[in-house]
Enzyme design. Sequence first.
Site, PDB file in Angstrom:
ATOM      1  N   GLU A   1      29.158  60.294  63.533  1.00 13.03           N
ATOM      2  CA  GLU A   1      28.086  61.155  64.037  1.00 13.03           C
ATOM      3  C   GLU A   1      28.225  61.406  65.544  1.00 13.03           C
ATOM      4  OE1 GLU A   1      26.533  62.641  61.897  1.00 13.03           O
ATOM      5  OE2 GLU A   1      26.173  61.360  60.165  1.00 13.03           O
TER       6      GLU A   1
ATOM      7  N   HIS B   1      20.467  56.606  65.859  1.00 13.23           N
ATOM      8  CA  HIS B   1      20.269  57.124  64.505  1.00 13.23           C
ATOM      9  C   HIS B   1      20.189  55.951  63.537  1.00 13.23           C
ATOM     10  CE1 HIS B   1      20.897  59.164  60.727  1.00 13.23           C
ATOM     11  NE2 HIS B   1      22.063  58.586  60.551  1.00 13.23           N
TER      12      HIS B   1
ATOM     13  N   HIS C   1      18.281  54.660  59.323  1.00  9.65           N
ATOM     14  CA  HIS C   1      17.779  55.064  58.003  1.00  9.65           C
ATOM     15  C   HIS C   1      16.523  54.271  57.629  1.00  9.65           C
ATOM     16  CE1 HIS C   1      22.373  55.801  57.025  1.00  9.65           C
ATOM     17  NE2 HIS C   1      21.894  56.702  57.867  1.00  9.65           N
TER      18      HIS C   1
ATOM     19  N   GLU D   1      -2.000  55.011  67.863  1.00  7.47           N
ATOM     20  CA  GLU D   1      -0.995  55.030  68.936  1.00  7.47           C
ATOM     21  C   GLU D   1      -0.013  56.198  68.854  1.00  7.47           C
ATOM     22  OE1 GLU D   1       0.334  51.504  70.921  1.00  7.47           O
ATOM     23  OE2 GLU D   1      -1.528  52.489  71.486  1.00  7.47           O
TER      24      GLU D   1
ATOM     25  N   HIS E   1      17.745  61.534  54.662  1.00  4.38           N
ATOM     26  CA  HIS E   1      18.845  60.785  55.294  1.00  4.38           C
ATOM     27  C   HIS E   1      18.323  59.740  56.295  1.00  4.38           C
ATOM     28  CE1 HIS E   1      23.119  60.733  57.125  1.00  4.38           C
ATOM     29  NE2 HIS E   1      22.410  59.773  57.680  1.00  4.38           N
TER      30      HIS E   1
END
Length: 270
Positions: free
Chosen positions: A116, A139, A141, A169, A210
Site C-alpha cells: 500500500e 492503515h 482492519h 467524544e 476492507h
Amino acid sequence: MKDILTAPFMVEMIRTATNMYAHGWDERNGGNISLMLEENEVREYLDPEKALRTILTGFAAPELEGKYFLVTGTGKYFKNVQYAPEVNLGIVRLKDRGQQADLLWGYADGGQFTSEFPAHMMSHAARLKVNPENRVVMHCHPANLLAMTYVHDLDEKQFTRTLWQMCTECIVVFPEGVNVLPWMLCGTNEIGEATAEKMKTARLVVWSQHGIYGAGKDLDETFGLIETAEKAAEIYMKIAHLPRVNTITDDQMHLLEKRFGVKAREGWLD
Ligand code: 2HA
Ligand code: ZN
C-alpha cells in the site's frame, strides 16, 4: 552512530504496531504504517549517503522527493515487528521525483515496503498540503468499522453522523468527519489516488469492506483517531438491530462544538 533500535521514532513505531496487533486490527499481514522522519533525526543513527539498495515505487510523488520514511514491510506481520524490527520495518528516502526509494535500513530479508505504499505516499503528500505537521499514515482492519460498511449507508455525511452519535467524544476528536471509499482493488495506484483525494478533507478514510486509513501529526494522534472511530462503530454494531430510543441531537453537537472549540464539517449538522 547511535543504535537505531533505541531511536524514539523506532521505539514508538514498534510499540504502535504491537498495540495495533493487540487490538485485533492487524491480523496476519494486515495493515501498514508509514512515519515521516526528519533528516537530522535519521543522521544520528545512520549515514543517509549509504543506500543498501534502490527500490522502484511505481508512481511519482515529486513533493516527497528527499523525504525519509519508516515503513512496515510487505507481507510482514505486525505481530512480529517487536521481535525482528530490522526484517519487518525499513527506512527509505525517496528520490527521482518519488519514483525510486533508497533503502537505508531494514527489510533485512530482501523485502520491501508495504504493497500500500502508493496510498501511503499519496496520502502524505495530500495531508502535508493541509497540515505541514502531518507525519503519519496508518492503515488497519478494525472489525466494527469494517462490519459497519456492510450494513450502513456509505454516504459520508450519513456514515459520519452515525459515528458522531455513538459517543460524545467523536465530534470533538474528528470534527471533519470520515470520508468513505467504495470497495476498490487494494495495493494499486488507483486506490492510492482515490485515498489521497479523500485525505484532502479528512484525516480518516474508510475503505469499504476492507478497513480504514488514518493520518496525523504523530503515531498517538493517528492511533487515537482510529481507536475513537472504531469504538463508535462498535457501539453502532451493538445497537443497530435495536430500536433507537435516545441519541445525541444536533443541538447537543453544537454545544460540544462550542465547549471544545471545534467546528463540524460544514453542512453536516442541522
Ligand atoms: O497487506 O492491509 O491492504 C496489508 C494490507 C493491504
Ligand atoms: Zn488492508
